[in-house]
Design a protein around this motif. Structure first.
Motif, PDB file in Angstrom:
ATOM      1  N   GLN A  17       0.731  -1.174   0.083  1.00 38.59           N
ATOM      2  CA  GLN A  17       0.065  -0.036   0.034  1.00 38.59           C
ATOM      3  C   GLN A  17       0.941   1.257  -0.017  1.00 38.59           C
ATOM      4  OE1 GLN A  17       0.419  -2.242   2.507  1.00 38.59           O
ATOM      5  NE2 GLN A  17      -0.169  -1.321   4.782  1.00 38.59           N
ATOM      6  N   HIS A  18       2.211   1.245   0.236  1.00 36.79           N
ATOM      7  CA  HIS A  18       2.926   2.259   0.387  1.00 36.79           C
ATOM      8  C   HIS A  18       4.034   2.682  -0.754  1.00 36.79           C
ATOM      9  CE1 HIS A  18       2.501   2.091   5.082  1.00 36.79           C
ATOM     10  NE2 HIS A  18       1.483   2.755   4.275  1.00 36.79           N
ATOM     11  N   VAL A  19       3.832   1.505  -1.667  1.00 34.55           N
ATOM     12  CA  VAL A  19       4.904   1.609  -2.831  1.00 34.55           C
ATOM     13  C   VAL A  19       4.828   2.960  -3.743  1.00 34.55           C
ATOM     14  CG1 VAL A  19       5.537   0.347  -5.127  1.00 34.55           C
ATOM     15  CG2 VAL A  19       4.999  -0.978  -3.078  1.00 34.55           C
ATOM     16  N   GLN A  20       3.413   3.235  -3.983  1.00 31.96           N
ATOM     17  CA  GLN A  20       3.331   4.488  -4.710  1.00 31.96           C
ATOM     18  C   GLN A  20       4.028   5.524  -3.930  1.00 31.96           C
ATOM     19  OE1 GLN A  20       2.220   4.487  -7.589  1.00 31.96           O
ATOM     20  NE2 GLN A  20       2.424   6.654  -7.788  1.00 31.96           N
ATOM     21  N   ARG A  21       3.707   5.828  -2.664  1.00 36.11           N
ATOM     22  CA  ARG A  21       4.088   6.998  -1.878  1.00 36.11           C
ATOM     23  C   ARG A  21       5.637   6.813  -1.799  1.00 36.11           C
ATOM     24  NH1 ARG A  21       1.638   9.160   2.864  1.00 36.11           N
ATOM     25  NH2 ARG A  21       3.233  10.938   2.480  1.00 36.11           N
ATOM     26  N   TYR A  22       6.290   5.519  -1.739  1.00 38.29           N
ATOM     27  CA  TYR A  22       7.670   5.439  -1.422  1.00 38.29           C
ATOM     28  C   TYR A  22       8.449   5.955  -2.819  1.00 38.29           C
ATOM     29  CZ  TYR A  22      12.320   3.445  -1.633  1.00 38.29           C
ATOM     30  OH  TYR A  22      13.607   3.571  -1.777  1.00 38.29           O
ATOM     31  N   ARG A  23       7.929   5.564  -3.915  1.00 38.96           N
ATOM     32  CA  ARG A  23       8.270   6.104  -5.279  1.00 38.96           C
ATOM     33  C   ARG A  23       8.231   7.589  -5.346  1.00 38.96           C
ATOM     34  NH1 ARG A  23       5.790   1.804  -8.569  1.00 38.96           N
ATOM     35  NH2 ARG A  23       7.085   0.042  -8.065  1.00 38.96           N
ATOM     36  N   GLU A  24       7.208   8.191  -4.949  1.00 44.54           N
ATOM     37  CA  GLU A  24       7.261   9.566  -4.886  1.00 44.54           C
ATOM     38  C   GLU A  24       8.363  10.265  -3.963  1.00 44.54           C
ATOM     39  OE1 GLU A  24       3.513  11.073  -3.228  1.00 44.54           O
ATOM     40  OE2 GLU A  24       2.516   9.742  -4.888  1.00 44.54           O
ATOM     41  N   TYR A  25       8.780   9.536  -2.915  1.00 45.83           N
ATOM     42  CA  TYR A  25       9.785   9.941  -1.781  1.00 45.83           C
ATOM     43  C   TYR A  25      11.168   9.457  -2.358  1.00 45.83           C
ATOM     44  CZ  TYR A  25       6.839  12.432   1.352  1.00 45.83           C
ATOM     45  OH  TYR A  25       5.840  13.435   1.797  1.00 45.83           O
ATOM     46  N   GLY A 436       2.663   4.389   9.649  1.00 42.91           N
ATOM     47  CA  GLY A 436       3.451   3.657   8.635  1.00 42.91           C
ATOM     48  C   GLY A 436       3.693   4.376   7.370  1.00 42.91           C
ATOM     49  N   SER A 437       2.906   5.416   7.166  1.00 46.77           N
ATOM     50  CA  SER A 437       3.079   6.187   5.757  1.00 46.77           C
ATOM     51  C   SER A 437       3.952   7.710   6.007  1.00 46.77           C
ATOM     52  CB  SER A 437       1.816   6.668   5.410  1.00 46.77           C
ATOM     53  OG  SER A 437       0.767   7.346   6.015  1.00 46.77           O
ATOM     54  N   THR A 438       4.561   7.574   7.237  1.00 50.73           N
ATOM     55  CA  THR A 438       5.421   8.935   7.643  1.00 50.73           C
ATOM     56  C   THR A 438       6.690   8.781   6.661  1.00 50.73           C
ATOM     57  OG1 THR A 438       4.659   8.704   9.734  1.00 50.73           O
ATOM     58  CG2 THR A 438       6.370  10.445   9.280  1.00 50.73           C
ATOM     59  N   PHE A 439       6.296   9.248   5.148  1.00 52.27           N
ATOM     60  CA  PHE A 439       7.638   9.048   4.490  1.00 52.27           C
ATOM     61  C   PHE A 439       8.529  10.386   4.596  1.00 52.27           C
ATOM     62  CE2 PHE A 439       5.196   5.736   2.730  1.00 52.27           C
ATOM     63  CZ  PHE A 439       6.304   4.753   2.461  1.00 52.27           C
ATOM     64  N   ASP A 440       7.938  11.471   5.034  1.00 51.19           N
ATOM     65  CA  ASP A 440       8.725  12.610   5.150  1.00 51.19           C
ATOM     66  C   ASP A 440       9.564  12.507   6.347  1.00 51.19           C
ATOM     67  OD1 ASP A 440       9.805  14.986   5.127  1.00 51.19           O
ATOM     68  OD2 ASP A 440       7.719  16.121   4.570  1.00 51.19           O
ATOM     69  N   SER A 441      10.723  11.989   6.171  1.00 47.11           N
ATOM     70  CA  SER A 441      11.548  11.646   7.299  1.00 47.11           C
ATOM     71  C   SER A 441      12.184  13.043   7.896  1.00 47.11           C
ATOM     72  CB  SER A 441      12.771  10.664   6.912  1.00 47.11           C
ATOM     73  OG  SER A 441      13.271  11.153   5.808  1.00 47.11           O
TER      74      SER A 441
END
Lengths: 774, 213
Positions: A17-25, A436-441
């Motif tokens: 479910q996070h692959v998309q967001r991960y790609r963005e980041y 789990g979707s806190t990609f903005d580290s």
């Protein structure tokens, strides 16, 4: 590292479910990575401008490194050679020095570690560090230095002998240097340097003891000669019955085996060789610190460290993290981790009262979510980039402050969303998935570091001390239950085990750094206690202490029970208050409605009264009308009667007139007859003189009436009267019987018939007069 | 008194307990997401999922807490037992020891959870029939003795997973209905017609209203 389809730059799996967001980041991460590489490069090169020979190590240091390398390569590599060594290149060496350019940082951190070790060393007789004579001297040097940072800053120039350089020159620059370093760490550590920097942060070199790791693994190496790990498992299974008494750490082996394949499954670096290294690491740690042994979550830490550094370095890093940073966290009782949850809850309550209100309302305990965060140090809870960034800061700071700051930052970021949830399940799930979707580290780490600076170690220690008794009391309660269970299972004598447990606790509270080591298991305790030589001397004292402690325990239990009932009471009251508020509201509504109802009823009554009055009036008018009608009818009837009477009267009048005419004519005739007779006979008038006095007066009146009266008053002859007798009777029959009587009277008293006749006529006149008057 | 999207009549809290690596997390993933993760990781502390289903025309939301299996985590996880109406006691039917530890887990539950908790014994990994180490009879006997429901499941092959959860939840539903009825009886006849008093922060109010006004 290659970016695989569902794996990130570190080789970790990205959730679907996070692959998309991960790609963005991913691109942002790449840019950030380049930027920070430059900054770090700049930072690390700068001090070298000060110094002429930055890369050259001092001879002693170099020598030490060499010897270390040689030792480590000889000892374990030789033994492990049968195991398929498919480890990645960075693990070819089992122990490695970090690059010289980072030595300044390393030295600073080592100084911190050594200080701590010295602080606890006096109480620790475990002579595990006798090999490191030279390091001990290092320690002393840095200890003696008034400002611990100084040697590190100048350590770059003369790495081995930092204290020799001139502190006055570098004092100011060192402070600045440290600040800059801190800032850089918060900005993230470059991937290429992360492994070594982490080692520097944890102070691996200061902790390192030559051959310690190898010695810990020695029993394995002897036992496992020429066998793969399946054999080891069989061995272990065979030994299981005796394992407890012979080799305490072995009881963790089963759990470790279970968790090996469940540590970053599918990660490219954790192939068979990687798993073997992981097994060795975890086993070695369990043997090093049997009181903690193996706890789930360590496997993840060890796995991560193995990905970033050589095996032995990873061991010392793990040891540093678990024994120092997270002391008491993963022990059998996990006291510190529970204490930290209470502390965190208090901090959240203080910072986010509104959010906490909402969560309380939903019945959500913050620890449900934050517990796993803390225990896993956010591994598997946040995206990897964020986890590593948190670890950067956490390892740099050397304590658990960053755990709290990060968790608070997460609450700050996701609190507003949480307030909209409607039930406990939704709230927990939402927070988990948002975390789990806190990609903005960068946002996360900077929020944590900048926003919660006043959450510091002293504050946390204060709060921990405040909450620790509650956790210990709960543990007491639990162990009591557990002991009861063991009792029922017929294990060792309970009182004894309990006593030992207690007394050992007392000692360790006295200040041993590895306090939890003595509380691990009853069996182990028996062993240890029995091995203490001066036990008899202590027995008396311990007994006294035991009594005291038991007393304390009892009162604490009572207190806890009281508190619990009080809490329940409060909760109940709280519910009751809510309910009663609702009831009040409803009652108010009901009262309003009742009021309205009463008003309506009043109105209705009024209407009814008006209606009744109208009805009554109607009735009255009706009555009046009826009376009027009756009156009218009566009058009509009277009119009819009168009419009749009138008619009869007129009829009788005409009759009378006729008779009068007749009588007149008769009188005429009679007069004529009399006149003819006068000569022969005297007038009858002489006999009736008294009665005709009135008539004579009448006779004196004008001609015509006198004639009439004379007609009436003139006495009739008997013959004439008899002739008209029937007629008179007929006309007066209905009027009254009197005339007939009179007639009989007349008959009887035939002497005076004319007078009677006159009366009769008068009477008749009277009747008709009365009728007319009506 | 309903959520924005759907009305939930009941919320049942259920805990999954048992030794580590018996497949608790996989059972939960199979039940709530119908997936089986080959690359499962060890559970640290607790994990949480919800699943909504319909029992007897009532919408039931199951809050399922998946706990870490390692013994020392019990100090942490037993805090999650409070308020649980059901417990799934999971063992690995290919590992005798995980079954033998069931008495201990049961003890743990009886000590820390509600008295009326519905307990379901689950022998997982029944797809590995050739490696069976716990005969069905043993488990059945144990379940009967301890008054538990019993079922063998396979999270991998999705055998009995849904029906195991459904059985447990239905059992909870029955007990709660009975309880709420008798509670109503105590309240007085007036509240018999009111909605069931179960969802603590929602329908409870309406039930209370029926009783007191």
């Amino acid at each position: 590292m290659e970016i695989l389809l569902d794996r990130d730059a570190y080789g970790f799996a990205v959730r679907p479910q996070h692959v998309q967001r991960y790609r963005e980041y991913a691109t942002i991460y790449k840019e950030e990575e380049e930027e920070r590489s430059d900054r770090w490069k700049d930072f690390l090169e700068r001090p070298s401008e000060f110094v002429k020979l930055p890369v050259n190590d001092s001879p002693s240091q170099e020598h030490k490194a060499d010897s270390l390398d040689a030792d480590s390569e000889k000892a374990p590599e030789g033994d492990d050679s049968k195991e398929p060594e498919a480890q990645t290149t960075h693990q070819a060496q089992i122990w490695a020095q970090i690059r010289p350019s980072l030595r300044a940082i390393e030295d600073m951190m080592n100084a911190r570690v050594k200080k701590k070790i010295i602080a606890t060393k006096s109480e620790q007789d475990a002579g595990a560090e006798e090999d490191s004579e030279d390091e001990f001297y290092d320690m002393e040097r840095s200890e003696s230095d008034p400002i611990p940072d100084v040697p590190s800053s100048v350590g770059v120039s003369v790495p081995a002998s930092g204290a020799d350089s001139n502190p006055t020159v570098s004092l100011e620059s060192s402070v600045l240097w440290k600040q800059e370093l801190e800032f850089l760490v918060q900005g993230g550590v470059p991937m290429a340097l992360r492994g070594e920097l982490w080692q520097a942060f944890v102070g691996v070199k200061a902790r390192h003891i030559k051959n310690y790791y190898q010695n810990l693994l020695l029993p394995d190496n002897k036992k496992d000669n020429s066998d793969d790990h399946q054999k080891a498992e069989v061995d272990e299974a065979n030994n299981k019955s005796t394992v407890d008494s012979i080799d305490v750490p072995e009881k963790w082996k089963l759990q470790i085996e279970k968790d090996l394949p469940r540590t970053f499954p599918g990660h490219p670096a954790l192939d068979e060789g990687g798993r073997n290294a992981l097994r060795r690491l975890l086993t070695a740690y369990a043997r090093h610190n049997p009181s903690v042994g193996y706890c789930q979550a360590m496997n993840f830490f060890a796995g991560l460290l193995l990905l970033l550094m050589p095996e032995e370095n990873a061991f010392w890093a793990l040891l540093g993290i678990l024994d120092d940073y997270f002391e008491g966290y993963y022990s059998e009782e996990m006291i510190e981790s529970q204490v930290d949850q209470l502390v965190f809850e208090e901090l959240v309550r203080e910072r986010f009262p509104k959010l906490v209100n909402h969560l309380d309302y939903l019945g959500v305990q913050i620890a449900w979510v934050s517990g796993p965060w803390f225990l896993s140090i956010f591994m598997n809870m946040l995206p990897w980039e964020s986890v590593l960034r948190v670890w950067d800061v956490l390892l740099f700071q050397g304590n658990r402050v960053m755990l709290f700051r990060t968790a608070l930052a997460l609450m700050e970021l996701y609190g507003p969303a949480l307030v909209t949830t409607k039930d406990a399940g939704d709230a927990v799930t939402l927070l988990q998935s948002l975390a789990g979707s806190t990609f903005d580290s960068s946002q996360l780490v900077l929020t944590a570091c900048m926003g919660y600076q006043n959450v510091n170690e002293e504050r946390l220690q204060e709060l921990r001390n405040k909450h620790r008794p509650a956790v210990e009391a709960a543990l007491e309660e639990r162990t009591k239950g557990l002991n009861m269970w063991r009792d029922s299972q017929g294990l060792a004598s309970k009182l004894y085990g309990f006593k030992e447990n207690k007394t050992e606790n007392k000692i360790t509270n006295g200040g041993l750094s590895r306090m939890s080591s003595e509380t691990s298991s009853v069996d182990e305790l028996c062993l240890e206690v029995n091995s203490v030589p001066d036990l008899p001397e202590q027995v008396a004292r311990l007994k006294g202490e035991l009594c005291k402690v038991l007393e304390e325990k009892r009162s604490a239990i009572i207190r806890a029970e009281e508190l619990e009932t009080a809490l329940m009471e409060m909760v109940k009251q709280d519910n009751r208050r809510e309910l009663s508020a609702k009831v009040e509201q409803l009652e108010r509504d009901v009262a309003e409605l009742q009021q309205a109802l009463a008003d309506k009823q009043e109105q209705e009554n009024a209407m009814l009264q008006v209606l009744m009055r109208v009805e009554q009036e109607q009735k009255v008018t009706e009555d009046a009308r009826r009376y009027a009608e009756q009156d009218a009818a009566a009058q009509r009837y009277a009119i009819e009667v009168l009419q009749e009477k009138y008619e009869t009267a007129t009829a009788s009048l005409t009759e009378m007139e006729k008779r009068v005419v007749m009588a007149e004519s008769m009188l005429e005739a009679t007069l004529q007859y009399q006149s003819g007779q006068t000569k022969a006979q005297p007038s009858p008038r002489a006999t009736k003189q008294d009665s005709s006095t009135i008539r004579t007066s009448q006779e004196l009146s004008p001609e015509i009436p006198a004639r009439k009266i004379s007609l009436l008053s003139r006495p009739f002859g008997l013959g004439w009267r008899d002739k008209n007798k029937a007629d008179v009777k007929a006309t007066s029959e209905e009027q009254s019987p009197k005339p007939t009587e009179e007639q009989t009277d007349i008959k009887v008293t035939g002497d005076e018939p004319t007078a009677k006749d006159d009366e009769n006529v008068d009477q008749m006149e009277n009747v008709s007069l009365v009728d007319d008057g009506k | 008194m309903s959520n924005n999207n759907e009305k939930v009549d009941y919320v049942f809290k259920v805990v999954l307990i048992g030794d580590s690596s018996v497949g608790k997390t996989q059972l939960l993933a199979r039940f709530t997401k119908n997936e089986f993760r080959v690359d499962s990781k060890a559970t640290i502390g607790v994990e949480f999922q919800t699943q909504t289903l319909v029992i007897d025309q009532k919408t039931v939301k199951a809050q399922i807490w998946d706990t870490a299996g390692q013994e020392r985590y019990r100090a942490v996880t037993s805090a999650y037992y409070r308020g649980a109406l059901g417990a799934m006691l999971v063992y690995d039917m290919t590992k005798r020891q995980t079954f033998e530890h069931m008495t201990r887990w049961l003890e743990e539950l009886r000590g820390h959870a509600d008295k009326n908790i519905v307990i379901m014994l689950i022998g997982n990994k029944c797809d590995l029939a050739s490696l069976r180490a716990v005969p069905v009879e043993d488990a059945q006997e144990f379940a009967e003795r301890e008054n538990l429901c019993f079922m063998e499941t396979s999270a991998l092959e999705s055998t009995n997973v849904e029906s195991a959860f459904l059985t447990a939840l239905t059992e909870i539903y029955k007990i709660t209905c009975k309880k709420s009825l008798s509670a109503d009886g105590g309240y007085g006849k007036s509240s018999l017609k009111g909605t069931a008093i179960l969802v603590p922060n929602q329908d409870a109010d309406s039930g209370g209203k029926g009783g007191c006004c």
